[in-house]
Design a protein around this motif. Sequence first.
Motif, PDB file in Angstrom:
ATOM      1  N   ILE A 172       0.863  -1.176   0.000  1.00 17.63           N
ATOM      2  CA  ILE A 172       0.000   0.000   0.000  1.00 17.63           C
ATOM      3  C   ILE A 172       0.896   1.221   0.000  1.00 17.63           C
ATOM      4  CG2 ILE A 172      -1.928  -1.088   1.188  1.00 17.63           C
ATOM      5  CD1 ILE A 172      -0.880   0.165   3.791  1.00 17.63           C
ATOM      6  N   TYR A 205       0.641   7.892   5.738  1.00 13.68           N
ATOM      7  CA  TYR A 205       0.987   9.299   5.966  1.00 13.68           C
ATOM      8  C   TYR A 205       1.251  10.021   4.641  1.00 13.68           C
ATOM      9  CZ  TYR A 205       1.735   8.274  10.932  1.00 13.68           C
ATOM     10  OH  TYR A 205       1.590   7.903  12.244  1.00 13.68           O
ATOM     11  N   GLU A 258      -1.791   5.427  -8.727  1.00  8.43           N
ATOM     12  CA  GLU A 258      -2.799   5.777  -7.716  1.00  8.43           C
ATOM     13  C   GLU A 258      -2.663   7.227  -7.303  1.00  8.43           C
ATOM     14  OE1 GLU A 258      -2.808   1.677  -5.272  1.00  8.43           O
ATOM     15  OE2 GLU A 258      -3.610   3.407  -4.190  1.00  8.43           O
ATOM     16  N   GLU A 261      -4.312   9.310  -9.768  1.00  6.20           N
ATOM     17  CA  GLU A 261      -5.760   9.234  -9.525  1.00  6.20           C
ATOM     18  C   GLU A 261      -6.153  10.199  -8.421  1.00  6.20           C
ATOM     19  OE1 GLU A 261      -6.596   5.178  -8.550  1.00  6.20           O
ATOM     20  OE2 GLU A 261      -6.432   4.512 -10.626  1.00  6.20           O
ATOM     21  N   LYS A 317      -1.415  12.722   9.671  1.00  8.07           N
ATOM     22  CA  LYS A 317      -2.590  12.464   8.842  1.00  8.07           C
ATOM     23  C   LYS A 317      -3.621  13.575   8.896  1.00  8.07           C
ATOM     24  CE  LYS A 317      -1.795   7.600   9.467  1.00  8.07           C
ATOM     25  NZ  LYS A 317      -2.082   6.455  10.321  1.00  8.07           N
ATOM     26  N   GLU A 318      -3.607  14.314  10.010  1.00  2.25           N
ATOM     27  CA  GLU A 318      -4.602  15.387  10.133  1.00  2.25           C
ATOM     28  C   GLU A 318      -4.414  16.517   9.144  1.00  2.25           C
ATOM     29  OE1 GLU A 318      -3.940  14.834  14.687  1.00  2.25           O
ATOM     30  OE2 GLU A 318      -2.993  13.918  12.915  1.00  2.25           O
ATOM     31  N   ARG A 339     -12.722  11.862  -1.878  1.00  2.00           N
ATOM     32  CA  ARG A 339     -12.850  10.977  -3.031  1.00  2.00           C
ATOM     33  C   ARG A 339     -12.493  11.786  -4.284  1.00  2.00           C
ATOM     34  NH1 ARG A 339     -14.130   6.068  -4.101  1.00  2.00           N
ATOM     35  NH2 ARG A 339     -15.601   5.452  -5.687  1.00  2.00           N
ATOM     36  N   ALA A 340     -11.582  11.246  -5.061  1.00  2.00           N
ATOM     37  CA  ALA A 340     -11.123  11.977  -6.231  1.00  2.00           C
ATOM     38  C   ALA A 340     -12.228  12.073  -7.270  1.00  2.00           C
ATOM     39  CB  ALA A 340      -9.907  11.273  -6.824  1.00  2.00           C
ATOM     40  N   PRO A 341     -12.291  13.202  -7.984  1.00  2.00           N
ATOM     41  CA  PRO A 341     -13.307  13.326  -9.007  1.00  2.00           C
ATOM     42  C   PRO A 341     -13.046  12.379 -10.174  1.00  2.00           C
ATOM     43  CG  PRO A 341     -11.862  15.238  -9.031  1.00  2.00           C
ATOM     44  CD  PRO A 341     -11.444  14.397  -7.867  1.00  2.00           C
ATOM     45  N   LEU A 342     -14.076  12.099 -10.916  1.00  2.00           N
ATOM     46  CA  LEU A 342     -13.993  11.159 -12.031  1.00  2.00           C
ATOM     47  C   LEU A 342     -12.891  11.549 -13.007  1.00  2.00           C
ATOM     48  CD1 LEU A 342     -15.272   8.673 -13.318  1.00  2.00           C
ATOM     49  CD2 LEU A 342     -16.781  10.204 -14.580  1.00  2.00           C
ATOM     50  N   ALA A 343     -12.731  12.843 -13.232  1.00  2.00           N
ATOM     51  CA  ALA A 343     -11.731  13.302 -14.198  1.00  2.00           C
ATOM     52  C   ALA A 343     -10.344  12.755 -13.869  1.00  2.00           C
ATOM     53  CB  ALA A 343     -11.713  14.824 -14.241  1.00  2.00           C
ATOM     54  N   ILE A 386      -9.593   9.990 -12.283  1.00  2.00           N
ATOM     55  CA  ILE A 386      -9.517   8.551 -12.560  1.00  2.00           C
ATOM     56  C   ILE A 386      -9.348   8.309 -14.047  1.00  2.00           C
ATOM     57  CG2 ILE A 386     -10.682   6.340 -12.250  1.00  2.00           C
ATOM     58  CD1 ILE A 386     -10.053   7.623  -9.658  1.00  2.00           C
ATOM     59  N   ILE A 387     -10.085   9.082 -14.821  1.00  2.00           N
ATOM     60  CA  ILE A 387      -9.980   8.907 -16.267  1.00  2.00           C
ATOM     61  C   ILE A 387      -8.586   9.296 -16.754  1.00  2.00           C
ATOM     62  CG2 ILE A 387     -10.838   9.773 -18.476  1.00  2.00           C
ATOM     63  CD1 ILE A 387     -13.634   9.638 -17.388  1.00  2.00           C
ATOM     64  N   PHE A 392     -18.225  14.054 -19.830  1.00  2.00           N
ATOM     65  CA  PHE A 392     -17.566  12.852 -20.327  1.00  2.00           C
ATOM     66  C   PHE A 392     -18.542  12.121 -21.233  1.00  2.00           C
ATOM     67  CE2 PHE A 392     -13.934  13.436 -17.886  1.00  2.00           C
ATOM     68  CZ  PHE A 392     -14.277  13.802 -16.597  1.00  2.00           C
ATOM     69  N   ILE A 407     -11.926   2.036 -16.050  1.00  2.00           N
ATOM     70  CA  ILE A 407     -11.657   2.709 -14.782  1.00  2.00           C
ATOM     71  C   ILE A 407     -12.191   1.853 -13.638  1.00  2.00           C
ATOM     72  CG2 ILE A 407     -11.632   5.014 -15.772  1.00  2.00           C
ATOM     73  CD1 ILE A 407     -14.363   5.468 -14.478  1.00  2.00           C
ATOM     74  N   ARG A 456     -18.402   9.276  -7.860  1.00  2.00           N
ATOM     75  CA  ARG A 456     -17.295  10.222  -7.748  1.00  2.00           C
ATOM     76  C   ARG A 456     -17.799  11.637  -7.987  1.00  2.00           C
ATOM     77  NH1 ARG A 456     -12.310   8.472  -6.877  1.00  2.00           N
ATOM     78  NH2 ARG A 456     -12.057   6.217  -6.992  1.00  2.00           N
ATOM     79  N   PRO A 457     -17.149  12.618  -7.382  1.00  2.00           N
ATOM     80  CA  PRO A 457     -17.541  14.002  -7.656  1.00  2.00           C
ATOM     81  C   PRO A 457     -17.452  14.299  -9.144  1.00  2.00           C
ATOM     82  CG  PRO A 457     -15.973  13.900  -5.838  1.00  2.00           C
ATOM     83  CD  PRO A 457     -16.058  12.522  -6.392  1.00  2.00           C
ATOM     84  N   ASP A 458     -18.414  15.072  -9.665  1.00  2.00           N
ATOM     85  CA  ASP A 458     -18.473  15.370 -11.106  1.00  2.00           C
ATOM     86  C   ASP A 458     -18.352  14.085 -11.897  1.00  2.00           C
ATOM     87  OD1 ASP A 458     -16.421  18.182 -10.385  1.00  2.00           O
ATOM     88  OD2 ASP A 458     -18.601  18.127 -10.694  1.00  2.00           O
TER      89      ASP A 458
END
Lengths: 284, 438, 370
Positions: A33, A37, A72, A75, A185-186, A192-196, A198-199, B5, B128, B151-153
């Motif tokens: 992983i 941190y 990752e 992403e 970590k604080e 959550r990452a936006p879809l863009a 990930i694409i 998209f 994805i 996911r956002p957007d």
Amino acid sequence: MHSVVAIKQVPDTANVRINPETGTLIRDGVPAIINPYDVHALEMAVRLKERFGGKVTVITMGPPNAAEALVECVEQGADRGILISDRKFAAADTLATSYVLAHAIENIQAEEPVDLCLFGLQAIDGDTAQVGPGVATRLGLPLITYAVKVESFDPEARQAVVHRTTERGIEVLQTTLPALLTVEKEIAEVERAPLANIINAAGYIPEVWSASEPVPFEPGKIGIKGSPTIVGKAYTPPPKEPGEQVNLAEKPAADAAAYALQKIGAAGVIDFLEIAPATNGDSS
Amino acid sequence: MSGKFTFDAIVVGAGPAGTSAAITMARQGLKVILVERGRFAGAKNFFGGVLYTHALSDVLPDYWDRKPPFERPVTEQGYWMLSPDSVMRMMHKSEHYKQEPAEAYTALRATFDAWYAKQAVDVGALVITKTAVLDCIKDDKGRVIGVSTDRPDGDIYAPVVIIAEGVNNLLTQKLGLIETDLPPRFVALSVKQYIGLPAKEVEARFGLSGKKEGVAIDIFGDATMGLPGTAFIYTDKAGISIGVGLLLEEFVSHNLKPYQVLERFKNHPVVKPYLADGEPLEYGAHLIPEMGYDRMPQLFADGVMLAGDSAGMVDALHREGTNLAMTAGRMAAETALEAHRVGDFSAGFLRQYRKELEQSFVLKDLKQYRRMTDFLDSTPHFMGTYVNFLNDAALRYFTAHGMPKRDMEKEIVGLLRGRRSFFGIAQDMLKLLRGMRG
Amino acid sequence: MTDNNTAPKIWVFIEQEEGQAHPVSWELLGAANLLAEDLENSVVEGVLLGDNVAHVAEEAYRYGAKKVYLIDDPVLKHYRNHPYGLGISKLVQKYSPEIFLIGATHLGRDLGSTIATRVGTGLTADCTQLAIDPKQKILAATRPTFSSNLMATILCKKMRPQMATVRPRVLTMPEPLADAAGELVREPLDVSEDEVPVKLNRFIPGEEQLNIEYADVIVAGGRGMGGPDGFKLLEELADALGGVVGASRPVVDAGWIPYGHQVGQTGKTVRPKLYIAAGISGAVQHHVGMSGSDFILAINTDPNAPIFQLADLGIVGDLYQVIPELTKQVKAAKGGEVRPEFSESTGGNGGDSPHTPRPPEMSDPAKGGE
């Protein structure tokens, strides 16, 4: 603005198995992983990018499959990932590791000035917290460890205010930029990452740097040669014998509690439990 | 339209159905996005199991050159009928099974699905992961024009969406293609363990001459305590896949814990020696749709088609599911390609997907065995009765030395009559026939 | 001017804040003197930085330093990496110590690697044991890795000084000598305030300064607590024991208690002397965060909960019955009261304190020579 984040791929320590005969780590089949941190360090960099524009470069010194960790990171919001990988880097201790990362950052800096370096406070496999400070020292960057919050950040004025946690409270420190932070970590909650993202990351292939290309590293400062410390001996602490169990079905809570305190006292872990209350009415 | 998209097709779920659809469309030049909610394709999938190469070959004719990560070819297969202390085996082995590529291979889903999804990337699909599709996006006429993700957007648009979301078919339900969630009668829960064993050991125990041989055994009777369900043992490269499945309803009504049912099966005197000294490396469970032909959802609507487990495309009797999924995924993709050619994504046009399925083994088989679940339901101890009888009869037969054979024959008949009257047997046979003939 | 004295020097960094020494410095001096017994001719010395802190050197002599190098300068009033790092590195380069020990406090972990990197030597962090290797006559520093799954003994064969950090309360606090004298050597800083890139803006004292990583006693709650309210009970027990409240991840995720209390792989790694796990099942991810605890008491209604594998003592039952009892009895023990319900019998049992009272119904947990 341009920030550089250093990450490390670590074995998921929840799943670590030790070979009882050799005392070494069984790495097969142990999932790797990104050091938790470092994930937060990267998130901080991504937040700053969202605010000020610019880019995030992630670097890691590791084996070839550390490349997936860099994907990752893309992403998560990084723009560029560099895997510094070569057999010659293997068995590096923290001094050699900080040399490699610092040298890499110097070269990245030469292409594009760096405003901020972010490291996780420590890696969960080594837990030493030494690499970040080592890199800062080599690069002559102001160092703030245990960073828990970036109160303000001004890339134009080259100033930032950072909260550093200590045993007694929070130091609010003002630093010039560029600087190097090692973070708790604080510092940033991972969203959550936006879809863009990930694409974008879907086809991403990280750059790979070896010990000689595209940037030459001094052979005497890397890997075993560059490591003043070595492991003399490694062993698994003998597994704990499972302790006794007391069942409330058989013993009332008061007795169980008394027994527990007696055992705790006997173990010598709580001072005042070792000193028994007086017997026969005498005060102790 | 800027910042949105948009693709030519969206496929939901990177399992056998979804990836087959993505590969088929991408190979023909469509801009495809395959959305998988797991960490990687295969992370959320699980099966026994056996893959059939005919279906894979239809999707990827050059699959063999791409080095698919199969475990062992199935060169011997058949059935074990287990009674509490005995087994009647009917196994078939043949030189014909040794052709390469073989007709069937054992496989592990996490490895296979991940490889399969890479092939989709290789032929140009965008894959994805770690992204779940929450709902379909519809236009004002109720036609599906895209999906929204977690996911956002995260909205994605395409004129056609192929849903291959698996047995937990939430999207299918949201779209109203099926009325309710699967009741426990129509879904099976299968639990499995992968037990590590050195390859040579696997080969020694199952009589295999090397890694190019493998066995697939489907097991009835005591494995499921006589209840409707099956168990299996499949040989993998360096391990054994062993599992048992029952209708969810059986677990519930008999208050059985899946792990216990599996352990009991593993400890059966006939089974135990095969697993000795093996290292249980992986344990998992999965739901298998058993809705049957009559309860399948609608397979298409404006802008959308359904394939695989989410549509109930499983033929448990013949141990088939992934090949139905691959075939359906391919057919849905071919329909989508046609739809693009003519510019019509309406239900009226997409109906031809169903027509294709009807002409293929997919719907033909599902239709033929439509009464199987009902049959098993109405004759819950079918397995127990006959399997135990077979074993007892065989025991009687093989230990009748020194006994007048006529007496032995009478006893055997008695064994059956003791369990079931002639009338009962006749009834069972008729029901079975009906179940098999559709 | 380089120092020509060839006796190997074992240095200890004396951490101070506002003129008060951090006790870990004394623990390290104790350890240094033990090392000195095995390293011929060696001498134990302290390194002290600050502003107007010469008095701290007096204390250092009492805890075993023969000499203290002092850099006293207003720039050093509050710890900052730059001036401390530079100042100490210069001292190291001038005097060439053989071994250099630093406390693994936030400050020590900020400073240690800076010095080691400037000087170009090896540093072993968070050691649990220090010894002199008999054959090679070098420092053998042992530390846990992989969240205490593996212990490693590290050697620094060539480079000097051999550096190590040790966490507070790992080593024993030595007895201070009533009188002791030592030599004070003052050295200049040669770093001006303008050269220091980091300024202390202000300090926010911790209201509820958790520092769970340094806590000696942690009373932690898991899902078995059933809800956030029960944590008040844990707090009472923690207070009575002089400790802090911890939590497993699910209850932090559920919002029953803030993240700062989280123990485990994604929370903090703790090494308290006493860890009480109430209603925690003991999933591996939690386990790796607290397996280094000296004594683990687990309370759970499920006798098969994995936490019992780890615990030194397990109580199977309702924590809402046990915790209040524990609190009550701990408070009584602190108060020096005799607990009225128990007899004064002092049945001997192995390593028990001979005066610990035992309730009459409980038989001696004699387990044959434990």
